[in-house]
Write a protein that holds these residues in place. Sequence first.
Motif, short mmCIF file in Angstrom:
data_model
loop_
_atom_site.label_atom_id
_atom_site.label_comp_id
_atom_site.label_asym_id
_atom_site.label_seq_id
_atom_site.Cartn_x
_atom_site.Cartn_y
_atom_site.Cartn_z
N PHE A 201 -47.92 47.42 24.77
CA PHE A 201 -46.73 48.26 24.73
C PHE A 201 -46.75 49.19 25.94
N PRO A 202 -45.68 49.24 26.71
CA PRO A 202 -44.39 48.59 26.44
C PRO A 202 -44.16 47.27 27.18
N MET A 203 -45.17 46.74 27.90
CA MET A 203 -44.89 45.59 28.76
C MET A 203 -44.65 44.31 27.97
N ALA A 204 -45.65 43.87 27.18
CA ALA A 204 -45.48 42.61 26.44
C ALA A 204 -44.34 42.71 25.44
N MET A 205 -44.31 43.83 24.73
CA MET A 205 -43.29 44.07 23.71
C MET A 205 -42.90 45.54 23.81
N PRO A 206 -41.65 45.89 24.15
CA PRO A 206 -40.49 45.01 24.11
C PRO A 206 -39.94 44.56 25.47
N MET A 207 -40.63 44.89 26.57
CA MET A 207 -40.02 44.60 27.87
C MET A 207 -39.95 43.11 28.19
N LEU A 208 -41.03 42.37 27.94
CA LEU A 208 -41.04 40.94 28.26
C LEU A 208 -40.55 40.11 27.07
N ALA A 209 -41.17 40.29 25.93
CA ALA A 209 -40.78 39.54 24.74
C ALA A 209 -39.96 40.42 23.82
N GLY A 210 -38.82 40.86 24.31
CA GLY A 210 -37.93 41.70 23.53
C GLY A 210 -36.97 40.87 22.70
N PRO A 211 -36.06 41.53 21.99
CA PRO A 211 -35.09 40.80 21.14
C PRO A 211 -34.27 39.78 21.92
N GLY A 212 -33.87 40.13 23.13
CA GLY A 212 -33.07 39.20 23.93
C GLY A 212 -33.83 37.93 24.27
N ALA A 213 -35.10 38.09 24.68
CA ALA A 213 -35.92 36.92 25.03
C ALA A 213 -36.20 36.07 23.80
N ILE A 214 -36.46 36.71 22.67
CA ILE A 214 -36.70 35.96 21.43
C ILE A 214 -35.47 35.16 21.03
N ALA A 215 -34.29 35.81 21.09
CA ALA A 215 -33.05 35.12 20.75
C ALA A 215 -32.80 33.96 21.71
N ALA A 216 -33.06 34.18 23.00
CA ALA A 216 -32.83 33.14 24.00
C ALA A 216 -33.73 31.92 23.75
N VAL A 217 -35.01 32.17 23.45
CA VAL A 217 -35.94 31.07 23.19
C VAL A 217 -35.52 30.27 21.97
N MET A 218 -35.11 30.94 20.92
CA MET A 218 -34.70 30.24 19.71
C MET A 218 -33.43 29.43 19.94
N LEU A 219 -32.50 29.98 20.69
CA LEU A 219 -31.27 29.26 20.99
C LEU A 219 -31.55 28.03 21.86
#
Length: 209
Positions: free
Chosen positions: A116-134
């Motif tokens: 914190f804060p680099m890995a989560m939430p800056m790199l693997a934040g909500p946007g990145a998680i949503a993008a990977v799932m999509l």
Amino acid sequence: MPELFVSAFITLFVVIDPPGCAPIYAGLTKNATNAQARNMALRATAIAAVILLIFAFFGEALLSALHIELDSFRIAGGLMLFWIAFEMVFEKRTQRRTERADKISANPEVEDVSVFPMAMPMLAGPGAIAAVMLLMNEADTAAQTLEVFAALGLVLAITAIALMAAGPLIRLLGDKVEAVITRLLGVLLAALAAQYVLDGLRGAFGIDV
């Protein structure tokens, strides 16, 4: 070059935003030695990769357990990515990241910023998680799944390099060049986000929009 790989690379590159994370990381590690900064950059990237892979493999099962349809997630994820794009264009995202980094660096007890804060939430934040799932939902074959993973791996490798070279990179690009790049990437992300929403509307309502 495979179409899904290109789409996945662009989406993940824009969302994770290595050029935008580099100056933040440089500020957080300004008192660290070169070896410490390098190790934290590699550790932050590795932790972010684990988080994103977990959601890539088990995100769909989680949605099913919560009785959320993929089309609903497409629409919600697209809107989330569009908001990120909006903030990138108007520099709100960079401002918020900088404020968060200032709070962390102001605390002398905080030394390791890799989790914190680099890995989560800056790199693997909500946007990145949503993008990977999509993107995983767009992969219909094993080859396409490998394309998504290859794109993710390439983006994370670029991110690790950008973080390790953060200091020299900022001196080379300058604040104005970094701001221009961020805004251009934001416009591109807005178009990709709109496409996710349109795909979700088609699937949910069976309409051609």
